[in-house]
Design a protein around this motif. Structure first.
Motif, short mmCIF file in Angstrom:
data_model
loop_
_atom_site.label_atom_id
_atom_site.label_comp_id
_atom_site.label_asym_id
_atom_site.label_seq_id
_atom_site.Cartn_x
_atom_site.Cartn_y
_atom_site.Cartn_z
N GLY A 1 0.81 -1.21 0.00
CA GLY A 1 0.00 0.00 0.00
C GLY A 1 0.85 1.26 0.00
O GLY A 1 1.98 1.28 -0.52
N PRO A 2 0.35 2.34 0.58
CA PRO A 2 1.07 3.62 0.56
C PRO A 2 2.34 3.61 1.38
O PRO A 2 3.13 4.56 1.29
N SER A 3 2.56 2.55 2.14
CA SER A 3 3.77 2.45 2.95
C SER A 3 4.80 1.52 2.32
O SER A 3 5.86 1.27 2.91
N GLY A 4 4.49 1.00 1.15
CA GLY A 4 5.35 0.00 0.53
C GLY A 4 6.23 0.57 -0.57
O GLY A 4 6.52 1.76 -0.62
N GLY A 5 6.66 -0.32 -1.45
CA GLY A 5 7.52 0.06 -2.56
C GLY A 5 7.17 -0.72 -3.80
O GLY A 5 6.24 -1.53 -3.80
N VAL A 6 7.90 -0.46 -4.89
CA VAL A 6 7.56 -1.08 -6.16
C VAL A 6 8.50 -2.22 -6.51
O VAL A 6 9.69 -2.20 -6.19
N LEU A 7 7.92 -3.22 -7.16
CA LEU A 7 8.69 -4.29 -7.78
C LEU A 7 8.44 -4.21 -9.28
O LEU A 7 7.34 -3.86 -9.71
N THR A 8 9.43 -4.54 -10.08
CA THR A 8 9.31 -4.43 -11.53
C THR A 8 9.46 -5.81 -12.18
O THR A 8 9.60 -6.83 -11.49
N PHE A 9 9.46 -5.80 -13.51
CA PHE A 9 9.60 -7.06 -14.24
C PHE A 9 10.92 -7.74 -13.89
O PHE A 9 11.01 -8.97 -13.90
N LYS A 10 11.93 -6.96 -13.56
CA LYS A 10 13.22 -7.53 -13.16
C LYS A 10 13.12 -8.33 -11.86
O LYS A 10 13.97 -9.16 -11.58
N ASP A 11 12.07 -8.04 -11.09
CA ASP A 11 11.88 -8.71 -9.81
C ASP A 11 10.88 -9.86 -9.91
O ASP A 11 10.38 -10.34 -8.89
N GLN A 12 10.58 -10.30 -11.12
CA GLN A 12 9.50 -11.27 -11.30
C GLN A 12 9.76 -12.61 -10.60
O GLN A 12 8.82 -13.34 -10.27
N ASP A 13 11.01 -12.94 -10.36
CA ASP A 13 11.33 -14.20 -9.69
C ASP A 13 11.55 -14.04 -8.19
O ASP A 13 11.95 -14.99 -7.51
N VAL A 14 11.27 -12.84 -7.66
CA VAL A 14 11.43 -12.60 -6.22
C VAL A 14 10.32 -13.32 -5.45
O VAL A 14 9.13 -13.14 -5.75
N PRO A 15 10.66 -14.15 -4.46
CA PRO A 15 9.62 -14.77 -3.63
C PRO A 15 8.93 -13.71 -2.78
O PRO A 15 9.58 -12.84 -2.21
N ILE A 16 7.62 -13.78 -2.70
CA ILE A 16 6.87 -12.81 -1.93
C ILE A 16 6.79 -13.27 -0.48
O ILE A 16 5.95 -14.09 -0.10
N ASP A 17 7.71 -12.77 0.32
CA ASP A 17 7.67 -12.97 1.76
C ASP A 17 8.33 -11.76 2.41
O ASP A 17 8.78 -10.84 1.73
N TYR A 18 8.37 -11.71 3.72
CA TYR A 18 8.81 -10.52 4.44
C TYR A 18 10.24 -10.13 4.10
O TYR A 18 10.53 -8.97 3.80
N GLU A 19 11.14 -11.10 4.15
CA GLU A 19 12.55 -10.79 3.99
C GLU A 19 12.90 -10.38 2.56
O GLU A 19 13.67 -9.44 2.34
N HIS A 20 12.35 -11.08 1.57
CA HIS A 20 12.68 -10.75 0.19
C HIS A 20 12.10 -9.40 -0.22
O HIS A 20 12.72 -8.66 -0.99
N LEU A 21 10.91 -9.08 0.27
CA LEU A 21 10.35 -7.77 -0.03
C LEU A 21 11.17 -6.66 0.62
O LEU A 21 11.39 -5.61 0.02
N ALA A 22 11.62 -6.90 1.84
CA ALA A 22 12.46 -5.91 2.52
C ALA A 22 13.75 -5.67 1.76
O ALA A 22 14.23 -4.53 1.68
N ALA A 23 14.30 -6.73 1.18
CA ALA A 23 15.53 -6.58 0.39
C ALA A 23 15.32 -5.73 -0.85
O ALA A 23 16.26 -5.12 -1.37
N CYS A 24 14.07 -5.68 -1.31
CA CYS A 24 13.72 -4.84 -2.47
C CYS A 24 13.18 -3.48 -2.05
O CYS A 24 12.59 -2.76 -2.85
N GLU A 25 13.41 -3.12 -0.79
CA GLU A 25 12.95 -1.84 -0.21
C GLU A 25 11.43 -1.70 -0.31
O GLU A 25 10.91 -0.62 -0.58
#
Length: 488
Positions: free
Chosen positions: A289-313
């Motif tokens: 939401g408004p407190s988060g950040g963006v992932l792009t096509f380059k991040d398509q293989d990123v697992p959606i969990d707490y730690e991996h999202l944090a690594a993507c800011e």
């Protein structure tokens, strides 16, 4: 919405039972988990089972549920409380509302189990008043459960009692933060306070309090019935179970999904959501939401969990996912989210109250084509200072959309500053509508539909647009039948 790759735990009963009939819930095993806890498990065993399951809070922070319960259980007090956070405020998010409207009893059962675990006999559901159907069904569910002896005094003939009341929120986003929520329930202004002490030690009326959100509580009966080992076998190494997301924006299949933790972004956006409609290219997805950040096509293989999202800011947040296509301006997106959090700031701390306005002013300057490269540096430095100095989670995460888009789409910011152009054609001040001489046939239609009469010419000759008068409404572009008008 494709059912492939989805797994329903929190939403297991939604759409399959009548949410206003307790018998339907009992027929699918409802309140058996509570019965098992009261007759077969001690509070200590229950807390250990929750720790073993690996369930983490689904409200955004991701704190281990069993650990939180353990903290509250160890404090001695004549009164303890369980609070259900149903104050869902992210734009485009409606996960908790769907659970409450489709299966209210599973939340009540989860609250009662939490109460037994920590020694609480009072529960409060804090829900925003904008959810009238959810409120109606919760009231019905509470009344039915009390009539059946599943809530209230001496539940199921045991010496455990647990009563639930409903408190209304007025739609303040900051009240999603646990200390601000507690203040609001107490009848005070919804403002966060410094921690420690944490609510598990001193929360509602300065008593030990466990605060879990709707989705977290909805998982608990299933964990008790199927076991911690079953639940911990689902998801990723650090994030167990499933997560409910609301998939909205420029996506072919809009709606709620529930997927195992660790699923990739590609699987969510393309395999489940069907990609962007109308043949548009996927550009980014805003998570958290408004407190988060963006992932792009380059991040398509990123697992959606707490730690991996944090690594993507970015962050998990409560589960909102807003998909954007090639026509989205990332500077305008940051400005949109900042406008929301700026308006929702409680104003208690200076970094959030004043800093958010300064950030918005810089973004506005960029979208108007009035900024310099130095303004981008100011924007980034101020965002990092606010992130490090704000009092609560709202202020600390407010700069995330800016920092995230600067990291991934800095060239788009620079185009606004150096070239005075919006690559996506969204920022009106940097937009021009131009009539192509080689295609204009002088049909006069564009001049007729222009609301400010800024298009002039003679029939069957070239028409021109007065850029000083043009308000960039796009009416001429929409009506031209010869593709003679372009947006630049």
């Amino acid at each position: 919405m494709s059912e492939k790759k989805q797994l329903r735990i929190a939403t297991r009963n939604s759409g399959f039972i009548d949410p206003e009939n307790i018998d339907d819930y009992i027929l699918v095993g409802g309140y058996q988990a509570l019965a098992r806890c009261l007759t077969e498990m001690t509070p200590t065993q229950l807390i250990e089972e929750m720790k073993k399951s690996g369930l983490r809070g689904r409200g955004g922070a991701g704190f281990p549920t069993g650990v939180k319960w353990g903290f509250a259980a160890k404090y001695q007090s004549d009164t303890k409380y369980v609070i259900c956070n149903a104050d869902e405020g992210d734009p485009g998010a409606y996960m908790d509302r769907a659970v409450l409207e489709g299966d209210p009893h599973t939340v009540l059962e989860g609250m009662a189990i939490a109460g037994y675990a920590i020694g609480a006999h009072n529960g409060t559901i804090y829900i925003r008043a904008e959810y009238p159907l959810a409120i109606k069904r919760l009231r019905t569910a509470i009344k039915q459960a009390e009539e059946y002896g599943l809530l209230g005094k001496n539940i199921m003939g045991t010496d455990f009692s647990f009563e639930v009341e409903i408190k209304y929120g007025a739609g303040a986003f900051v009240c999603g933060e646990e200390t601000a929520l507690i203040r609001s329930i107490e009848g005070n202004r919804g403002e966060p306070y410094s921690k420690p002490p944490f609510p598990a030690e001193s929360g509602y009326w300065q008593k030990p309090t466990v605060l879990n959100n709707v989705e977290t509580l909805a998982n608990i009966p299933a964990i008790i019935m199927k076991g911690a080992d079953w639940y911990s076998s689902i998801g990723s190494e650090t994030a167990k179970g499933t997560k409910v997301f609301s998939l909205v924006g420029k996506i072919s299949k809009v709606g709620l999904i529930e997927v195992p933790m660790g699923i990739t972004l590609k699987e969510i956006v393309f395999d489940i959501g069907g990609g962007c409609p109308d043949g548009k290219q996927f550009k980014a997805v805003q998570t958290g939401g408004p407190s988060g950040g963006v992932l792009t096509f380059k991040d398509q293989d990123v697992p959606i969990d707490y730690e991996h999202l944090a690594a993507c800011e970015s962050i998990m947040g409560s589960g909102g996912m807003i998909v954007m296509d090639e026509d989205s301006c990332m500077v305008a997106i940051s400005k949109f989210f900042l406008q929301f959090t700026m308006d929702e700031s409680c104003g208690k701390c200076t970094p959030c109250r004043v800093g958010s306005k300064r950030l918005w002013e810089l973004l506005d300057k960029i979208t108007l084509g009035l900024a310099s490269e130095a303004d981008i540096d100011k924007l980034e430095n101020l965002a990092r200072q606010i992130k490090d100095t704000a009092l609560c989670g709202l202020g600390q995460t407010m700069p995330n959309p800016i920092l995230s888009t600067l990291r991934v789409f800095r060239d788009e910011y620079m185009a606004h500053v150096r070239d005075k152009k919006c690559p996506a054609g969204v920022c009106l001040s940097l937009l021009e509508f131009i009539i192509l001489p080689e295609k204009c046939v002088g049909c006069t239609l564009c001049a007729k539909v222009c609301p400010v009469k800024c298009i002039s010419g003679k029939p069957k000759e070239l028409y021109v647009i007065d850029q000083e008068k043009c308000i960039k409404c796009g009416a001429c572009l929409e009506k031209c039948k010869f593709e003679a008008i372009v947006r630049r």
